[in-house]
Design a protein around this motif. Structure first.
Motif, short mmCIF file in Angstrom:
data_model
loop_
_atom_site.label_atom_id
_atom_site.label_comp_id
_atom_site.label_asym_id
_atom_site.label_seq_id
_atom_site.Cartn_x
_atom_site.Cartn_y
_atom_site.Cartn_z
N THR A 255 11.65 71.75 13.87
CA THR A 255 11.07 70.47 13.48
C THR A 255 12.02 69.76 12.53
N VAL A 256 12.41 68.55 12.89
CA VAL A 256 13.34 67.75 12.09
C VAL A 256 12.58 66.76 11.21
N LEU A 257 11.63 66.04 11.81
CA LEU A 257 10.84 65.05 11.08
C LEU A 257 9.40 65.52 10.98
N GLU A 258 8.87 65.60 9.76
CA GLU A 258 7.48 65.97 9.53
C GLU A 258 6.77 64.86 8.77
N ALA A 282 13.97 68.81 17.14
CA ALA A 282 15.31 68.56 17.67
C ALA A 282 15.27 68.64 19.19
N GLY A 283 15.93 67.68 19.86
CA GLY A 283 15.95 67.69 21.31
C GLY A 283 14.65 67.27 21.95
N GLU A 284 13.86 66.46 21.23
CA GLU A 284 12.55 66.03 21.72
C GLU A 284 12.40 64.54 21.50
N ILE A 285 11.77 63.86 22.48
CA ILE A 285 11.41 62.45 22.33
C ILE A 285 9.89 62.36 22.20
N LEU A 423 16.49 59.92 15.14
CA LEU A 423 16.60 58.52 15.53
C LEU A 423 15.21 57.89 15.60
N LEU A 424 15.02 56.83 14.83
CA LEU A 424 13.79 56.05 14.85
C LEU A 424 14.09 54.79 15.66
N ILE A 454 13.91 62.35 18.27
CA ILE A 454 13.77 60.92 18.55
C ILE A 454 12.30 60.51 18.48
N LEU A 455 12.01 59.52 17.63
CA LEU A 455 10.69 58.89 17.60
C LEU A 455 10.85 57.53 18.26
#
Length: 512
Positions: A255-258, A282-285, A423-424, A454-455
């Motif tokens: 998990t990169v962004l929480e 990471a590696g998820e949209i 990336l936002l 990526i969000l």
């Protein structure tokens, strides 16, 4: 067939660059005529020539069967032409009526007759089905209402022919449907509409005729009913374009962004985010769906450091960044593609190269001891112009000389080639043509494959279905539910967007 507009052999050059080349265009009176084409195809330039903002180097303009010379917009307005630009030109501090009559105020005894302006605005609003409150301050209104005001401005000036440049680029689906009803009402009253759009579904739905520009030339003008969406795409880009869900391999890592229990207020100090929680690996949209105005803008602003939160926490790679400034959040590893590219994405007066440099002007090898490495900057700018297909005369061209879609490509090129872990991305293909959409989607997938978290915020549901691994649906500042990208049910998403939780047998995982 009665013609409202005839453009005969129009050519417009900017130095050695030919924006329009020998363009012939006929627009029937009482019809909706769509003009489509890739970014930089010359659509807006051609309409600026028709509206008197630019002068043709060659060719003639005929309006209602009479040859006209239009040296400025005032002459075009006098000839019955009105233009609603892609980026609105309203004064937020003034009322609706004051904006409608700005520059042509109704006066009584030498003073502005506000009562008369309010009355006339209300009359126009009722006549053309454009519901507004003439006394409201524009700065407090939605984008959809702002567009109605722009249309009322041209109607108040007596327009019989209305040019709309990307009118739905900032509208919600419901606002777009309302606009189409308004346009049909216009032609029912004998008016003529010229409609520039990148959304082919809208073109197929609302237009009577369509013209396709490619590389400054009119390559086709036909009744819309004779064409399919695939026909239009091939005419625009010269090849087939697929918009099926993109293939992918499972690649989600740590998990990169929480985001945990996040609350924030809007500009009116009302709650805009209400306990929002989610994570992006990471590696998820992760896609954010929802009708505009349900907290997506505020979420993007809080996560990028442009708006304070009132409660909750944000972590990036386990480190708390709640309350950090935009500069600090960027330095921590968040790249940001803002929803409004002109306000927060670029400096319109700066060159393409300077816009690509922003945010890394103090980083090696872009600069050394505070001195910009010009040769490296030029080399990288040329490479990014080619990679992202930015249609321009060169690296030193000012951003303001480009079309909206090409300005968007500058922002994407800068943010996608940085060192961010997260990336936002807010509305990545707003105002971007079909061919460029495909290219941008491919770039987003490459960022995913490179391990970026990526969000993705988008009002275009088909874009989220094509790209996202998971889709979170927002309504009223909360997350109503989560749906796997592999099992998307558009009806289910539509219910969540309306604030209705579907029955338990659906694919919804539940509120996040």
């Amino acid at each position: 067939m009665s013609l409202a507009i005839e453009l005969k052999s129009i050519t417009k050059r900017f130095g050695s660059f030919v924006a329009n080349e020998d363009v012939n265009l006929s627009v029937e009176r009482g019809k909706i005529h769509a003009i489509i084409g890739e970014n930089g195809a010359g659509k807006t330039t051609l309409m600026n020539v028709l509206f008197g903002l630019l002068q043709p180097d060659e060719g003639e303009i005929w309006i209602d069967g009479e040859k006209k010379v239009l040296p400025n917009p005032a002459a075009a307005i006098a000839a019955g032409i009105g233009m609603v630009h892609q980026h609105f030109k309203l004064v937020p501090s003034l009322t609706v009526a004051e904006n409608v009559f700005l520059g042509m105020e109704i006066r009584k005894g030498g003073l502005i007759d506000h009562a008369a302006q309010i009355k006339r605005t209300a009359e126009l609003s009722k006549q053309f089905g454009l519901q507004v409150d003439p006394t409201e301050r524009v700065g407090l209104l939605s984008v959809g209402i702002e567009q109605r005001i722009e249309i009322l401005k041209v109607l108040a000036r007596g327009a019989r022919i209305i040019i709309l440049d990307e009118p739905t680029a900032v509208l919600t689906p419901q606002e777009s449907r309302e606009l189409f009803q308004t346009l049909r009402g216009f032609v029912a009253q004998g008016m003529t509409v010229i409609f520039i759009s990148h959304h082919l579904e809208e073109v197929m739905e609302v237009s009577d005729n369509v013209s396709v520009l490619r590389l400054g030339k009119n390559v086709a003008s036909r009744p819309t009913a004779e064409l399919t969406k695939s026909d239009l795409v091939q005419l625009m880009v010269g090849r087939l374009v697929s918009f099926d869900r993109l293939p992918r391999v499972a690649s989600a890592g740590k998990t990169v962004l929480e985001v945990d229990d996040l609350w924030a207020r809007d500009d009116r100090r009302l709650p805009a985010l209400r306990g929002v929680s989610f994570g992006v690996r990471a590696g998820e949209i992760v896609g954010i769906a929802g009708v505009a105005g349900n907290g997506q803008t505020e979420l993007a602003e809080v996560l990028s450091g442009l708006r304070p939160s009132s409660h909750g926490s944000i972590k990036l790679n386990g480190r708390t960044i709640t309350g950090a400034s935009a500069r600090e959040i960027r330095a921590a590893g968040v790249g940001h593609v803002p929803g409004d590219r002109l306000v927060r994405g670029v400096d319109r007066n700066a060159s393409i190269s300077m816009n690509l440099l922003m945010g890394r002007q103090d980083q090696s090898p872009w600069s050394t001891h505070g001195i910009i490495n010009r040769s490296y900057l030029l080399e990288q700018t040329k490479a990014l112009i080619q990679r992202f297909d930015i249609r321009t005369r060169g690296p030193e061209s000012p951003a303001k000389s480009l079309s909206g879609g090409n300005i968007q490509k500058i922002v994407l090129a800068r943010e996608f080639t940085g060192s961010a872990d997260c990336l936002l991305i807010d509305q990545p293909t707003r105002g971007v043509d079909i061919g460029a959409q495909e290219s941008i989607h491919g770039e987003i997938m490459r960022q995913r494959e490179a391990g970026k978290a990526i969000l993705l915020i988008s009002v275009q549901l088909d874009e989220l279905i094509r790209l996202a691994d998971r889709i979170l649906v927002m309504f009223g500042g909360t997350i109503m539910g989560e749906i796997s990208g592999d099992r998307v049910d558009e009806e289910e998403i539509g219910m969540l967007m309306a604030g209705v939780v579907p029955e338990p047998h659906s694919n919804t995982v539940g509120a996040a």
